[in-house]
Structure formats: C-alpha cells, structure tokens
Design an enzyme around this catalytic site. Structure first.
Site, short mmCIF file in Angstrom:
data_model
loop_
_atom_site.label_atom_id
_atom_site.label_comp_id
_atom_site.label_asym_id
_atom_site.label_seq_id
_atom_site.Cartn_x
_atom_site.Cartn_y
_atom_site.Cartn_z
N GLU A 85 0.81 -1.22 0.00
CA GLU A 85 0.00 0.00 0.00
C GLU A 85 0.85 1.28 0.00
OE1 GLU A 85 -4.17 -0.30 1.84
OE2 GLU A 85 -2.80 -0.90 3.42
N HIS A 104 -0.30 5.51 7.91
CA HIS A 104 -1.48 4.73 7.51
C HIS A 104 -1.67 3.62 8.53
CE1 HIS A 104 -4.43 2.31 5.59
NE2 HIS A 104 -3.59 1.28 5.52
N HIS A 106 -4.76 0.85 10.71
CA HIS A 106 -6.08 0.24 10.84
C HIS A 106 -6.57 0.53 12.26
CE1 HIS A 106 -4.20 -2.66 7.69
NE2 HIS A 106 -4.47 -1.48 7.17
N HIS A 176 -11.54 -0.18 6.64
CA HIS A 176 -10.11 -0.39 6.51
C HIS A 176 -9.32 0.35 7.61
CE1 HIS A 176 -6.49 -0.12 3.45
NE2 HIS A 176 -6.10 -0.44 4.67
ZN LIG Z 1 -4.09 -0.70 5.14
#
Ligand SMILES: [Zn+2]
Length: 246
Positions: A85, A104, A106, A176
């Site tokens: 990602e 980034h 979760h 997500h």
């Molecule tokens: Zn992710």
C-alpha cells in the site's frame, strides 16, 4: 540515477522513523500492519519508509528511500519486499506539498466511524485537527465492488489523496482504517494517536448518551495551531522510549 551520497540516509532521520514505527505500535495505533513515512527533507520528491515488516520490529536497516511514484531509488534494495500500500504515501506527497509525514493504520476504534453514519468530530482539544475535515474514502466509487479494500495501485493512491483534499489531516477509509498527515513526523504521529483517542472518547460519549458538545470550528482551529507546537513534548518521550528498547 542518483549519486551515492544522496542514497546514504542521515542517521537522525532514520532513527526518527524507526522511533515513529515503534511508538505507533506501542500506542496501539498500528499492529502487525500499518506504516509511517517521512518526506526526505534533502529531496522533497523522495520519501523514507520501512520495507515490509511489522512496525514494532522496524530497525535502521529496514529503512528504504522511494521516489514519489513509490519505486525504490536504491538499487541495493531490489530484493526487499515493499509495503503493497505504499502508493498511499507517494500520491499524498505529490498532492500535498505541505505534508512531510504520513501514517497509515487500521486504528481500531476509528474503523466503526468508517462504516456507520456517526461522524468522527473533535471533542478533545488535542484532536482539534479533526476540525480541518474528516473525509471518507469509499473504494467502491473508484474501483467498484469486490476489491480487498487496499490501496494497491497509483490510481487508488491518487483517488485517496483527492479525497483527503487540500486541507484535511485525516482521511477515513471505509472498512479499513485511516491515513493521517502532518507537516512534520512528530505531528503526524501525534495526530494518528489522537485520532484513535478521540474516536475512543467519542464512542464513550455516545454510550453515556448525547448530545455531545464538540469543539466549535473556531476552537478546533485554535487548538490545532497550539498542538502543532505542543506535539514536540510527547514526541520526545515516545522517541526516547522507542529507541531505548534496543
Ligand atoms: Zn491498510
């Protein structure tokens, strides 16, 4: 091909990024997944990020230099596995010259706010940056039904960066997690942590019973400006703890 001296990463930058990875794991913002990057202050068209390992176990040897197309610029790194990602990072840096770090994650308590009508809003002064807007990225609008919800292509990274827009510090990603940006690495780590904390507290406030007295827009903006300065203190603590684990 970049000259060799440009590929040698300054030790302090590498230590900062290692510390950010471990600190975010200790703060339960990332788990075995998630990643954090730092724009190269020497070459703003590049960024530093770990190769694909769990953030908690990142060491200096894992840090890799990427261009903004999220391709490694160091031929010695050819054999390394990269985060799938990583386009989140490169495409946000392209779209937002003011952003110098991206997290980034979760972030567990944030995810319910990506799948319900409840809007994540600032109720805690540390989270005043949420007053800059909290857009929600719906991957189905870009890639249709049936994806694994991950940002695996430059096109998806661009769509995510467009949804983040010119002002917001956080973009939620349905089902997500989120991507959080800041003008500095300490501030991005601070914002990622307080996005999770605000989500926890908002959930608690909903449970107690509303209505919730959120920060006004004016309060949120003033608090954000104050926290841009104040994030140095928790960062010093988190960095020291993270690097002393060795
Ligand atoms: Zn992710």
């Amino acid at each position: 091909m970049p000259v060799k001296s440009q590929l040698r990463l300054p030790a302090e930058l590498v230590d900062d990024l290692v510390a950010a990875n471990r600190a975010l794991a200790r703060l339960n913002v990332v788990d075995a997944f998630g990643h954090v990057s730092l724009r190269d202050p020497r070459h703003p068209h590049r960024y530093l990020m770990s190769r694909s390992v769990a953030p908690e176990s990142v060491t200096a040897a894992d840090i890799v230099l990427y261009d903004l197309d999220s391709q490694t610029v160091d031929p010695r790194d050819d054999g390394k596995l990269h985060y799938r990602e990583r386009f989140i990072h490169g495409e946000i840096y392209k779209a937002r010259p003011d952003v110098n770090a991206v997290v980034h994650s979760h972030s567990p308590t944030v995810v319910p706010f990506t799948v319900t009508r409840a809007k994540l809003r600032p109720l805690l002064h540390n989270a005043g940056f949420l007053g800059l807007g909290v857009p929600l990225f719906e991957i189905r609008k870009t890639a249709g039904d049936g994806t694994d919800l991950m940002i695996l292509t430059p096109q998806l990274g661009q769509a995510l960066a467009r949804k983040l827009g010119p002002d917001a510090a956080v973009v939620l990603m349905r089902g997500h997690g989120d991507s959080v940006v800041g003008p500095s690495l300490p501030n991005a780590v601070f914002r990622a942590y307080y996005t999770e904390i605000n989500a926890r507290q908002q959930l608690a406030a909903i449970t107690i019973g509303g209505p919730i007295n959120f920060l006004s827009r004016a309060e949120a903006l003033t608090a954000n400006a104050a926290m841009l300065r104040a994030s140095a203190r928790p960062w010093a603590l988190w960095r020291q703890r993270a690097l002393n684990e060795d």
